[in-house]
Scaffold this motif. Structure first.
Motif, PDB file in Angstrom:
ATOM      1  N   ASP A  18       0.859  -1.186   0.000  1.00  0.00           N
ATOM      2  CA  ASP A  18       0.000   0.000   0.000  1.00  0.00           C
ATOM      3  C   ASP A  18       0.897   1.237   0.000  1.00  0.00           C
ATOM      4  O   ASP A  18       1.960   1.237   0.635  1.00  0.00           O
ATOM      5  CB  ASP A  18      -0.920  -0.002   1.230  1.00  0.00           C
ATOM      6  N   ASP A  19       0.475   2.278  -0.705  1.00  0.00           N
ATOM      7  CA  ASP A  19       1.294   3.496  -0.775  1.00  0.00           C
ATOM      8  C   ASP A  19       0.977   4.474   0.355  1.00  0.00           C
ATOM      9  O   ASP A  19       1.560   5.556   0.416  1.00  0.00           O
ATOM     10  CB  ASP A  19       1.133   4.183  -2.135  1.00  0.00           C
ATOM     11  N   ASP A  20       0.072   4.102   1.252  1.00  0.00           N
ATOM     12  CA  ASP A  20      -0.259   4.932   2.414  1.00  0.00           C
ATOM     13  C   ASP A  20       0.537   4.430   3.618  1.00  0.00           C
ATOM     14  O   ASP A  20       0.229   3.378   4.178  1.00  0.00           O
ATOM     15  CB  ASP A  20      -1.754   4.843   2.699  1.00  0.00           C
ATOM     16  N   PRO A  21       1.578   5.175   4.045  1.00  0.00           N
ATOM     17  CA  PRO A  21       2.419   4.700   5.148  1.00  0.00           C
ATOM     18  C   PRO A  21       1.670   4.545   6.458  1.00  0.00           C
ATOM     19  O   PRO A  21       1.987   3.671   7.261  1.00  0.00           O
ATOM     20  CB  PRO A  21       3.509   5.784   5.264  1.00  0.00           C
ATOM     21  N   ILE A  29      -0.155   1.258   6.284  1.00  0.00           N
ATOM     22  CA  ILE A  29       0.838   0.183   6.422  1.00  0.00           C
ATOM     23  C   ILE A  29       1.159  -0.062   7.891  1.00  0.00           C
ATOM     24  O   ILE A  29       1.160  -1.203   8.369  1.00  0.00           O
ATOM     25  CB  ILE A  29       2.140   0.534   5.661  1.00  0.00           C
ATOM     26  N   THR A  80       6.340  -5.649   4.057  1.00  0.00           N
ATOM     27  CA  THR A  80       5.625  -4.504   3.498  1.00  0.00           C
ATOM     28  C   THR A  80       6.321  -3.943   2.263  1.00  0.00           C
ATOM     29  O   THR A  80       7.548  -4.034   2.122  1.00  0.00           O
ATOM     30  CB  THR A  80       5.479  -3.371   4.533  1.00  0.00           C
ATOM     31  N   ASN A 127       5.593  -0.397  -0.639  1.00  0.00           N
ATOM     32  CA  ASN A 127       4.717   0.751  -0.891  1.00  0.00           C
ATOM     33  C   ASN A 127       4.206   0.835  -2.323  1.00  0.00           C
ATOM     34  O   ASN A 127       3.446   1.734  -2.664  1.00  0.00           O
ATOM     35  CB  ASN A 127       5.402   2.077  -0.489  1.00  0.00           C
ATOM     36  N   GLN A 128       4.612  -0.098  -3.176  1.00  0.00           N
ATOM     37  CA  GLN A 128       4.051  -0.184  -4.525  1.00  0.00           C
ATOM     38  C   GLN A 128       4.460  -1.499  -5.181  1.00  0.00           C
ATOM     39  O   GLN A 128       5.256  -2.254  -4.617  1.00  0.00           O
ATOM     40  CB  GLN A 128       4.478   1.026  -5.386  1.00  0.00           C
ATOM     41  N   MET A 149      -2.149   2.569  -6.833  1.00  0.00           N
ATOM     42  CA  MET A 149      -0.783   2.851  -6.382  1.00  0.00           C
ATOM     43  C   MET A 149       0.014   3.456  -7.533  1.00  0.00           C
ATOM     44  O   MET A 149      -0.298   3.219  -8.700  1.00  0.00           O
ATOM     45  CB  MET A 149      -0.097   1.554  -5.915  1.00  0.00           C
TER      46      MET A 149
END
Length: 214
Positions: free
Chosen positions: A15-18, A21, A37, A39-40, A62
């Motif tokens: 997921d690109d939302d920290p 995450i 994890t 982020n993309q 993403m």
């Protein structure tokens, strides 16, 4: 390929939302899972080259590589095509759900969601995946059988634990079912891996199923 924690099932969260995450990772780890994890999508593919998780949780929207493109690549690669995938998306219309499922996801969840619902979906999806694998093991004659020393003996509690592992139960589920701590469950799984010389929970499950110990 790196060795993963042998006693816990591993999830790959993309997921690109920290903030999401961090929150989801903490909640899943609290429930007994090991969480990788990214982020993309491109970062996730690099992780998959190093380690194969038991399940993937992937955002749809993403940068660089969206969830649809990522899943398409995964489904076309025989190394990863069997992996169960849960899509996360802010788009909740029927057409969006249909697209997500037809693109290769096993479950489509709409944001925002309750953390307990995600854990329930992870548990359910992993259990279903394990049942399908178990059925395939029983049907496939040409699959090399798991080799374990004949002298291996399990304690009554280990037998109960390994039966639940083979049924796709998480450490938390086993803990609640047997009334023992998650740490004790992990200790039993680790002991059985050492006794049998097997490498992970999947091989342990195969050994139990192939020898009709369930």
């Amino acid at each position: 390929m790196k060795d993963k924690d042998k006693t816990s099932q591993t999830l790959l969260l993309i997921d690109d939302d920290p903030n999401l995450i961090l929150l989801v990772k903490d909640y899943l780890e609290f429930n007994g899972y090991r969480v990788l994890t990214a982020n993309q999508g491109m970062e996730a593919i690099k992780i998959l080259e190093e380690e194969i998780p038991d399940l993937i949780i992937c955002d749809v929207m993403m940068p660089e590589m969206d969830g649809y493109t990522f899943v398409k690549e995964i489904r076309e690669d025989s190394r990863f095509s069997w992996l169960p995938i849960i899509f996360l998306s802010a788009k909740g219309q029927s057409k969006d759900r249909i697209k997500g499922l037809t693109q290769g996801a096993d479950v489509y969840m709409v944001k925002p969601f309750e953390p307990d619902e995600l854990v329930a979906q992870v548990n359910s999806t992993l259990s279903q995946s394990n049942r399908l694998m178990a059925n395939n093991f029983r049907k496939t004659d040409h699959t090399p059988k798991i080799r374990v020393p004949k002298s291996v003996g399990l304690t009554p509690t280990e037998t109960k634990v390994v039966n639940l592992v083979a049924q796709g139960f998480s450490n938390r589920d086993i803990s609640e079912t047997l009334g023992i701590s998650q740490r004790t469950v992990e200790s039993h799984v680790s002991n059985m891996l050492n006794k049998t010389g097997l490498h992970n929970r999947t091989e342990l499950s195969r050994w139990v199923i192939e020898n009709e110990l369930v």
